[in-house]
Write an enzyme that holds these catalytic residues in place. Structure first.
Site, PDB file in Angstrom:
ATOM      1  N   LYS A  23       0.816  -1.213   0.000  1.00  0.00           N
ATOM      2  CA  LYS A  23       0.000   0.000   0.000  1.00  0.00           C
ATOM      3  C   LYS A  23       0.847   1.260   0.000  1.00  0.00           C
ATOM      4  O   LYS A  23       0.562   2.226  -0.713  1.00  0.00           O
ATOM      5  CB  LYS A  23      -0.947  -0.020   1.206  1.00  0.00           C
ATOM      6  CG  LYS A  23      -1.953   1.123   1.233  1.00  0.00           C
ATOM      7  CD  LYS A  23      -3.198   0.756   2.019  1.00  0.00           C
ATOM      8  CE  LYS A  23      -2.918   0.661   3.506  1.00  0.00           C
ATOM      9  NZ  LYS A  23      -2.935   1.994   4.159  1.00  0.00           N
ATOM     10  N   ASP A 309       1.380  -0.618  11.936  1.00  0.00           N
ATOM     11  CA  ASP A 309       0.262  -1.322  11.330  1.00  0.00           C
ATOM     12  C   ASP A 309       0.248  -2.812  11.659  1.00  0.00           C
ATOM     13  O   ASP A 309      -0.762  -3.484  11.457  1.00  0.00           O
ATOM     14  CB  ASP A 309       0.283  -1.148   9.809  1.00  0.00           C
ATOM     15  CG  ASP A 309      -0.020   0.281   9.393  1.00  0.00           C
ATOM     16  OD1 ASP A 309      -0.857   0.921  10.058  1.00  0.00           O
ATOM     17  OD2 ASP A 309       0.578   0.760   8.414  1.00  0.00           O
TER      18      ASP A 309
END
Length: 422
Positions: A23, A309
């Site tokens: 991402k 994350d």
């Protein structure tokens, strides 16, 4: 300990090639094209809600975008509109990096996002960008950015170790008058520096400080194939570790040292896990090998910005480990899509795990999950983490649609591990 499939007859062997494109690199491969001349080519771009927001804003700002044969071709506009409404959806990366890019452009740009993004702090980019000469109307979205074609180079120390804040600063500094310097207490993820330096930008490092020289001309266009996202692969790694008798190989994974620290923590916990580097150019790329393992508790207090994350998935591994695990200096978790300290603690308790909450982390005592129902709180990392519990117990996670933000095919892969459970 690099092993190949079928090394043990009683092990189920899984091998994945295409999992989920990174991402961070997908965002940057679009945004950085605005600093280049010519048409850039992006292969294996992540198709998710977050990256869709970045691609749509690029089109709004005049970029020519063409999709052909699993590739995206993008060419930056000769001129950017003087006014634009920019919808960032749930993506903090989109909002902060485009703010940095547009801070040097004359015009007014309205930034907005969904309910979650509107609650995330933008003061951390507002302060340095305004010191350079831009203007941001509010410390939270929606806000209006007024750019300034005469930005000045500054020296700035960020109180928060954040790749998004650093990247916004770099994008502004590359278009400023004079050299800029940026420092943070702990080095954050370095994709922006690696990518732009690879293209010829002059960005130099000295410990935790970087020096950015303004661009004297546009950078060359580029071709990039996006590797698999280690933040997404992390969930499959934890799935393998907490399963019984499973071996896993994932190919073409981004192995940037600032992105694989969570895997190093798992190794400290006893995970049988190894890497094999196959490419080291713009980024380090290779294969990850992992085998179901007995885990033990661990203390984590450094390089939290490298795994912000991955910590939710790491918490699931800690809950399955023997002994107690402690996470400290992770206060940044409170400013993500949800307050990840609070949401992890609430959900773990709901499933029978003994856990204590600190201002900057938590303490997790390994144990046995109970069947139960938990909430995603609209946070894709929370949703994916608690879906892992389904490998061991009956679990319902409400609000799973948010997984589309970063890993749309997650359940296709997770099904392999739930099929193997005894």
């Amino acid at each position: 300990m690099i092993f190949l499939p079928k090394t043990r007859s009683n092990f189920q062997c899984l091998e994945f090639d295409r999992v989920s494109p990174d991402k961070s690199l997908s965002h940057r491969s679009i945004i950085f094209s605005f600093l280049t001349q010519g048409r850039s080519e992006i292969e294996n771009f992540l198709d998710s809600q977050d990256t869709y927001a970045t691609l749509q804003i690029a089109k709004t700002l005049g970029a020519k975008v063409q999709k052909k044969n699993q590739r995206i071709f993008i060419e930056s506009p000769k001129e950017i509109p003087q006014q634009a409404n920019l919808q960032c959806l749930n993506s903090g990366t989109t909002m902060r990096l485009f703010a940095g890019l547009l801070s040097s452009k004359s015009g007014q740009f309205l930034f907005d996002g969904d309910k979650s993004l509107r609650q995330r702090p933008m003061q951390r980019i507002k302060t340095p960008l305004e010191l350079m000469g831009a203007s941001i109307s509010s410390p939270y979205a929606p806000f209006v950015l007024r750019g300034n074609s005469q930005l000045r180079g500054i020296e700035y120390h960020s109180e928060v170790s954040s790749a998004q804040v650093k990247s916004a600063f770099i994008l502004a500094a590359l278009c400023a008058n004079g050299e800029s310097k940026y420092s943070e207490d702990e080095l954050s993820r370095n994709h922006t520096e690696r990518f732009l330096t690879h293209l010829g930008a002059k960005i130099t490092h000295l410990q935790n400080q970087i020096c950015i020289s303004p661009l004297t001309c546009l950078l060359p266009s580029y071709k990039i194939k996006i590797p698999n996202d280690p933040s997404s692969v992390m969930f499959l790694v934890v799935a393998c570790l907490i399963s019984s008798c499973v071996e896993l190989k994932v190919s073409q994974v981004l192995l940037n040292p600032t992105r694989i620290y969570a895997f190093e923590i798992l190794k400290k916990m006893g995970a049988q896990l190894d890497y094999e580097v196959v490419e080291d150019g713009l980024e380090t790329i290779g294969n990850i090998y992992v085998r179901s393992s007995e885990l033990r508790g661990v203390e984590v207090s450094t390089h939290l910005s490298w795994m912000i994350d991955e910590i939710p998935a790491l918490c699931i591994a800690m809950a399955c480990a023997k002994g107690t695990s402690i996470i400290r200096h992770a206060q940044e978790l409170r400013f993500k899509e949800s307050d990840r300290i609070a949401t992890m603690v609430l959900n773990l308790k709901q499933l029978g795990i003994e856990v204590g909450e600190f201002d900057d982390g938590m303490e997790i005592k390994g144990g046995e999950f109970q069947d139960g129902v938990v909430q995603s709180y609209g946070d894709h990392r929370i949703a994916m983490s608690f879906a892992l519990v389904g490998i061991r117990r009956r679990i319902e996670v409400r609000g799973m649609e948010c997984v589309q933000i970063s890993f749309p095919r997650y359940f296709e892969f997770l099904k392999f591990f739930t099929d193997f459970k005894e």
